[in-house]
Design an enzyme around this catalytic site. Structure first.
Site, short mmCIF file in Angstrom:
data_model
loop_
_atom_site.label_atom_id
_atom_site.label_comp_id
_atom_site.label_asym_id
_atom_site.label_seq_id
_atom_site.Cartn_x
_atom_site.Cartn_y
_atom_site.Cartn_z
N SER A 7 -61.44 -1.19 20.15
CA SER A 7 -60.53 -0.27 21.07
C SER A 7 -61.32 0.94 21.58
O SER A 7 -62.20 1.16 20.91
CB SER A 7 -59.10 0.00 20.56
OG SER A 7 -59.46 0.75 19.23
N GLU A 9 -61.44 4.81 23.57
CA GLU A 9 -60.66 5.95 24.20
C GLU A 9 -61.30 6.35 25.41
O GLU A 9 -62.67 6.47 25.32
CB GLU A 9 -60.70 7.09 22.97
CG GLU A 9 -60.13 8.25 23.65
CD GLU A 9 -59.94 9.63 22.62
OE1 GLU A 9 -59.26 9.39 21.71
OE2 GLU A 9 -60.83 10.38 22.91
N ASP A 101 -54.21 19.82 20.44
CA ASP A 101 -55.08 21.22 20.56
C ASP A 101 -54.49 22.42 21.32
O ASP A 101 -54.05 22.04 22.42
CB ASP A 101 -56.61 20.90 21.05
CG ASP A 101 -57.34 20.10 19.79
OD1 ASP A 101 -56.99 20.45 18.69
OD2 ASP A 101 -58.25 19.31 19.97
N LYS A 159 -45.68 11.34 8.90
CA LYS A 159 -45.79 11.02 10.16
C LYS A 159 -45.45 9.36 10.28
O LYS A 159 -44.71 8.96 11.27
CB LYS A 159 -47.03 11.25 10.82
CG LYS A 159 -47.25 12.66 11.13
CD LYS A 159 -48.53 12.95 12.06
CE LYS A 159 -49.59 12.58 11.59
NZ LYS A 159 -50.74 12.86 12.36
N PHE A 210 -68.70 19.14 18.66
CA PHE A 210 -67.34 18.79 18.49
C PHE A 210 -66.96 18.73 16.96
O PHE A 210 -66.02 18.92 16.50
CB PHE A 210 -67.30 17.29 18.80
CG PHE A 210 -67.45 17.00 20.34
CD1 PHE A 210 -66.90 17.97 21.07
CD2 PHE A 210 -67.55 15.70 20.93
CE1 PHE A 210 -66.76 17.65 22.56
CE2 PHE A 210 -67.73 15.65 22.12
CZ PHE A 210 -67.26 16.56 22.93
N HIS A 259 -62.12 1.76 16.33
CA HIS A 259 -61.72 2.58 17.75
C HIS A 259 -62.94 3.58 18.23
O HIS A 259 -63.30 4.17 17.61
CB HIS A 259 -60.58 3.21 17.46
CG HIS A 259 -59.98 4.12 18.58
ND1 HIS A 259 -59.24 3.69 19.62
CD2 HIS A 259 -59.70 5.43 18.81
CE1 HIS A 259 -58.96 4.21 20.48
NE2 HIS A 259 -59.16 5.66 20.26
#
Ligand code: FAD
Length: 288
Positions: A7, A9, A101, A159, A210, A259
């Protein structure tokens, strides 16, 4: 070695040139038959409209399921749920639900007075609608605000208990980091799938920045390898090799789904997927 599910992003484009770049990227990666693609939501909610436009345009034009990222930042509960409802009406049923963020120039997350105070609250409210398949973030290297890896495991459990059905991890550089986290999640009773987030490194100095910001631990060997590769003009080669090796280690350790954080650049992700045996599907290539 089994071929993984993949997958991808993307981030929403902010200019015409950016839109062409995203379309080109989708043209290369959509034929790889991803299980889904996702579109981020700018820090501080800055791309609310752009994210919506990108999600709905991808959904309408490429034959792939799309997940919309949604955060708690700078919006009331009603506004956030309204955005989610617009997705449901457009046929988008996958949400990546995050705390978010903080906006640029702000160090810590401040909940909107009438907004969701945490990702767990957001997940619970989305789950209550019964309209969404909810993915959440997870942190194999502890999140900068977390006390420990176990705190991240416990919070992920909360969660999932609130209604999330799977998690996508922040990127990390060594497969063992993921396996340690996966084992701790299993020990905590988490059975939902945890997809490792993979960052193909287009630019080491940017990836380093990052990593420092999100708490991903940078191994010394990796820093040393890039110092030599950059000196010799071989950064691309090293990036392809390192990313392919990380993915291979993960697959050999039992991971089925990967991902990729593409940063809207298709080449490195495409090459790594090719090395892993993920080949373009001819019928999807015609759609793209
Ligand atoms: P949370 O799970 O809410 O918090 C992270 C950690 O902090 C937890 O694991 C826990 O240890 C601790 N923590 C937080 N709140 C509590 C609490 N109430 N009690 C106890 N512990 C707590 N950001 C964006 O702005 N837009 C995006 O589109 C985006 N996409 C992302 C996609 C993925 C897959 C990931 C992993 C991150 C993404 N982010 C995005 C970044 C994310 O918003 C930040 O990392 C943010 O700081 C945390 O959000 P979260 O929902 O993942 O974390």
């Amino acid at each position: 070695m089994p071929t993984p599910n993949v997958s991808f992003e993307f981030f929403p484009p902010k200019s015409l040139e950016g839109s062409f770049k995203l379309w080109e990227t989708l043209g290369v990666l959509a034929p790889l038959d991803p299980t889904f693609v996702s579109v981020t939501y700018g820090a501080g909610g800055t791309t609310r409209k752009l994210t919506h436009e990108a999600v709905t345009a991808i959904n309408a034009n490429f034959g792939v399921p799309v997940a919309a990222h949604l955060t708690c930042v700078d919006a009331t509960r009603a506004e956030t749920l309204e955005i989610a409802d617009q997705y449901a009406q457009a046929g988008i049923t996958q949400i990546v639900a995050l705390r978010g963020d903080p906006p640029k120039g702000t160090a810590t997350f401040q909940a909107h007075p009438d907004g969701f105070g945490s990702s767990e609250d957001l997940v619970a409210a989305l789950a209550k609608t019964g309209k969404f398949d909810i993915r959440v973030g997870a942190y194999p290297d502890p999140h900068p605000e977390a006390a420990s890896m176990q705190a991240c495991v416990d919070y992920l459990k909360a969660k999932i208990d609130a209604g999330a059905t799977s998690a996508i991890t922040q990127f990390f550089f060594e497969a063992d980091t993921f396996f340690r986290f996966r084992d701790a999640c299993a020990a905590a009773g988490i059975t939902a799938p945890i997809l490792p987030g993979i960052l193909p490194i287009e630019d080491w100095s940017r990836a380093r920045r990052f990593a420092t910001a999100c708490g991903a631990v940078i191994p010394t060997w990796l820093d040393d390898a890039y110092t030599s590769a950059i000196r010799d003009g071989r950064e691309d080669l090293l990036s392809t090799a390192i990313c392919t090796e990380l993915c291979t280690d993960l697959i050999e350790g039992g991971v089925d789904d990967l991902h990729f954080y593409t940063l809207n650049r298709p080449e490195l992700t495409r090459d790594v997927c090719a090395a892993l045996g993920v080949a373009p599907n001819v019928a999807l290539a015609e759609v793209a």
